[in-house]
Write a protein that holds these residues in place. Structure first.
Motif, short mmCIF file in Angstrom:
data_model
loop_
_atom_site.label_atom_id
_atom_site.label_comp_id
_atom_site.label_asym_id
_atom_site.label_seq_id
_atom_site.Cartn_x
_atom_site.Cartn_y
_atom_site.Cartn_z
N SER A 97 0.82 -1.21 0.00
CA SER A 97 0.00 0.00 0.00
C SER A 97 0.85 1.27 0.00
O SER A 97 0.35 2.33 0.27
N PRO B 187 -15.53 0.78 -2.23
CA PRO B 187 -16.45 0.38 -1.15
C PRO B 187 -17.76 -0.26 -1.63
O PRO B 187 -18.17 -1.29 -1.07
N THR C 33 -6.73 -0.57 -8.29
CA THR C 33 -6.78 -2.02 -8.28
C THR C 33 -8.04 -2.55 -8.98
O THR C 33 -8.34 -3.72 -8.88
N GLU D 101 -29.19 12.37 -4.31
CA GLU D 101 -30.60 11.97 -4.44
C GLU D 101 -31.42 13.10 -5.06
O GLU D 101 -32.45 12.85 -5.69
N HIS E 137 -8.63 5.93 -6.07
CA HIS E 137 -9.76 5.93 -7.01
C HIS E 137 -9.41 6.75 -8.25
O HIS E 137 -9.65 6.32 -9.38
N SER F 6 -16.80 3.05 -7.01
CA SER F 6 -15.51 3.06 -6.31
C SER F 6 -15.42 1.72 -5.57
O SER F 6 -16.32 0.89 -5.67
N GLY G 79 -20.13 6.12 -5.40
CA GLY G 79 -19.24 5.79 -4.29
C GLY G 79 -19.99 5.31 -3.06
O GLY G 79 -21.19 5.02 -3.13
N ALA H 236 -20.96 10.98 -5.15
CA ALA H 236 -20.78 10.54 -3.76
C ALA H 236 -19.48 9.74 -3.60
O ALA H 236 -19.44 8.68 -2.99
N HIS I 56 -15.74 -2.13 -10.35
CA HIS I 56 -14.93 -1.26 -9.50
C HIS I 56 -13.77 -0.62 -10.28
O HIS I 56 -13.06 -1.26 -11.01
N GLY J 78 -21.03 6.90 -0.65
CA GLY J 78 -22.13 7.78 -0.28
C GLY J 78 -23.45 7.45 -0.95
O GLY J 78 -24.49 7.99 -0.59
#
Ligand SMILES: Cc1cc2nc3c(=O)[nH]c(=O)nc-3n(C[C@H](O)[C@H](O)[C@H](O)COP(=O)(O)OP(=O)(O)OC[C@H]3O[C@@H](n4cnc5c(N)ncnc54)[C@H](O)[C@@H]3O)c2cc1C
Ligand SMILES: Nc1ncnc2c1ncn2[C@@H]1O[C@H](COP(=O)(O)O)[C@@H](O)[C@H]1O
Lengths: 267, 331
Positions: free
Chosen positions: A127, B247, B263, B317, B283, B245, B218, B276, B259, B220
């Motif tokens: 990392s 998550p 990576t 939203e 990213h 992203s 993302g 979000a 994703h 969010g």
């Protein structure tokens, strides 16, 4: 029961805000802000989790290897707290500024010293330098097969089954131990340590090796043995001139954004 | 011992044709070869290279080595490595370039460690140092927070290149070159890793890598649903694709193949909506090639506004449905 080795590197928290990240271009070194805490590399945590899941099912022993200088005990001992059995540190000034080559070379020497092993786990990439080399490097030096980007690992007598991430899905492979496995994020996050684990880890002392303990010469370790040299380290300048589209509320801003995108001929 | 000379591109095929990454590597390799006044060669490993060898010449290769064997129909690291390693031993290139792809990520480190030489992965830029003639290899480090230029005196010099970082030459069928079949006996007994099955987890619709517009959600976004409704509606309107992203992929809201980032997938659409998403360097590493980045985030301090060209501070939203609605009128 399988013997497992997991390679974990201590790195500055990679998720710290980018604004805290600085380099000193005169010395080609990263300057770590005091607010950026050291952590175990993200993918190394996933690698540890892969080993823990096998231990949970089949039992076995997990030895964690970490190479560096001034390794923070509280950070690396998290590996013991979650369930690893032994901690071996390759810790010396001479290990500073290792590249993928010198890192893999020293870790492979440590693996030989540990002796018995069925599986070695590494993260898919560190990392900090994000190289993605050390795992395959260790396998090549030890002359064992490597399976990369694992998202699931299963061990049964005499055979290791790995689901590895490929661009549009996954591939299941089978291999006889010993094998080196690099682990990807799809495997899942490292479990939290239990209080009992934290207490036990506190009492445990890591084994510390110096280069000479591993039969490594001064010109084979750290900066001296590097195969690639850094000729420049820099932060690309960002223009950072974002035009904010306003509105009384979210809806209005959304409408204004549509108008803006048309006006700028982006759509 | 013969001197190391020339540049070797590790070529890849996609549905029988030369893969886009290989055309990019040839474009970059051509420049380096001209600068060194040395040969540009391309290796193609497959069951049958077909027209791809001629394509490689049309994209700039002076020589194409083809290794063809029925056992090489599907990529398997150990068998492909046998072929690659033999060619490298026989032809002794000065520079070897791979794509930062599923294959390059594996084969390049195996090759570098076997030959005890250096390797830089995921390079964005390559050039020749005019005084030393060595390859300068520039790549992002620390999740994209910095870049480093590496150099190695050991030969061959090996690097993997990020997709879309280099431009291909214009395909020109009047370019000439030589196709050289290269014979390798694959030693099946040395292959330890057995492939049991390959499972495709296709994402429906346009592939992210090919989409002209990407709506990327993302953490969010909060759950799986809006990816299939709010974001998808905008994507369909723009003939684009929905991405995420890490998550949302980690949380299982979207398939892994969606994703984007260091990576995940590396994309370079005309327009990229980061919705979000905070804008972590890991990213941005996956989308910085986008021509225009538009950010929608409720936090005015979010790092994504440092990366974006146009932004809206607000809740997605509210912003996205209004945006989609208005665009439906305008487009
Ligand atoms: C080695 C390594 C590799 C990594 N690789 C990748 C990678 O390939 N791809 C990747 O994406 N990440 C990767 N990461 C993770 C990365 O560091 C970040 O953690 C991640 O990108 C954060 O995702 P996010 O922006 O969606 O989430 P967060 O950082 O949590 O941001 C969420 C954002 O949503 C906003 N928000 C919340 N609710 C709303 C709303 N209703 N409307 C509008 N805005 C809202 C918030 O203000 C916030 O800015 C990697 C990390 C490491 C260490
Ligand atoms: N200094 C280190 N100590 C322990 N393990 C390491 C070290 N450096 C790299 N590794 C392991 O090798 C993997 C790949 O590292 P890299 O090639 O640097 O991207 C990491 O995810 C770790 O598992």
């Amino acid at each position: 029961m399988p013997n497992m080795i997991v390679c974990c590197k201590q790195v500055p928290d990679p998720e710290a805000p980018p604004s805290l990240f600085k380099v000193d271009s005169s010395s080609n070194k990263v300057v770590t802000a005091p607010d950026v805490k050291p952590v175990i590399g993200q993918y190394d945590e996933f690698a540890l989790e892969a080993a823990l899941r096998i231990k949970q099912k089949q039992g076995g022993k997990i030895t964690v290897l970490s190479l560096g200088n001034k390794i923070t005990r509280d950070v690396i001992k998290k590996s013991l707290a979650v369930g690893a059995d032994e901690l071996v540190l390759l810790e010396d000034e001479a290990f500073e500024e290792s590249d993928s080559w010198t890192t893999a070379y020293a870790l492979a020497a440590a693996v030989k010293k540990v002796g018995e092993y069925d599986m070695i786990f590494c993260g898919r990439q560190s990392s900090d330098w994000d190289a993605g080399q050390v795992g395959i490097g260790i396998a090549e030096i030890l002359g064992i097969p490597a399976v990369t980007l694992a998202r699931k690992v299963e061990f049964s007598d005499g055979s290791v089954k790995v689901d590895r991430a490929i661009p549009d899905g996954y591939e299941s492979v089978e291999v006889a131990p010993p094998v080196l496995i690099t682990v990807s994020s799809e495997l899942g996050a490292l479990r939290y340590p239990a209080l009992k684990g934290i207490m036990a880890a506190g009492k445990k002392q890591p084994t510390v090796y110096k280069p000479a303990d591993l039969g490594l010469e001064a010109n084979q370790v750290g900066a001296a043995g590097r195969h690639i040299k850094i000729s420049k380290l820099f932060q690309p300048v960002k223009e950072g001139k974002c035009e904010i589209v306003e509105g009384e509320n979210g809806e209005e801003a959304g409408v204004n954004l549509a108008l803006k995108l048309r006006e700028a001929k982006l759509l | 011992m013969a001197e190391n000379k020339g540049i070797l591109i590790y070529g890849e095929l996609a549905s029988g044709k030369l893969a886009a990454i290989t055309t990019e590597l040839l474009g970059c390799g051509r420049k380096l070869a001209d600068e060194l006044s040395e040969e540009l060669a391309c290796l193609l490993i497959s069951d049958s290279a077909g027209e791809a060898a001629k394509e490689a010449i049309a994209f700039g290769a002076g020589k194409v080595y083809t290794v063809e064997d029925p056992s090489l129909k599907q990529y398997q690291a150990e068998s492909y490595f046998q072929a690659l390693d033999k060619l490298v031993n026989d032809t002794k290139p000065r520079i070897i370039l791979f794509g930062q792809t599923a294959m390059g990520r594996e084969l390049a480190p195996h090759l570098a460690f076997k030959h005890e030489v250096g390797l830089s992965t995921d390079c964005l830029d390559l050039s020749i140092d005019s005084s030393t003639k060595l390859l300068l290899q520039t790549r992002p480090v620390y999740g994209g927070n910095a870049q480093a230029t590496f150099v190695s005196e050991l030969l061959p010099q090996i690097a993997t290149i990020r997709p879309k970082a280099m431009s291909p030459l214009e395909q020109d069928s009047s370019r000439t070159g030589e196709v050289v079949p290269f014979k390798v006996e694959i030693d099946a007994s040395a292959i330890k890793v057995k492939v049991l099955e390959t499972v495709k987890e296709e994402v429906s619709g346009i592939k992210l890598e090919d989409a002209p517009a990407i709506i990327c959600g993302g953490r969010g976004i909060g759950s799986a649903d809006p990816f299939n409704t709010t974001l998808k509606e905008l994507a369909e309107l723009l003939h684009g694709a929905v991405g995420a992203s890490r998550p949302p992929a980690d949380n299982g809201w979207v398939p892994e193949a969606m994703h984007i980032g260091l990576t995940g997938k590396i994309v370079a659409p005309d327009i990229y909506f980061a919705v979000a998403i905070s804008g972590a360097s890991q990213h941005i590493a996956g989308c910085s090639g986008a021509k225009h980045i538009i950010a929608i985030n409720k936090d005015p301090e979010a790092n994504i506004f440092k990366e974006a060209e146009i932004g809206v501070v607000g809740k997605y939203e509210e912003v996205i449905p209004a945006l989609t609605g208005k665009l439906k009128e305008l487009l």
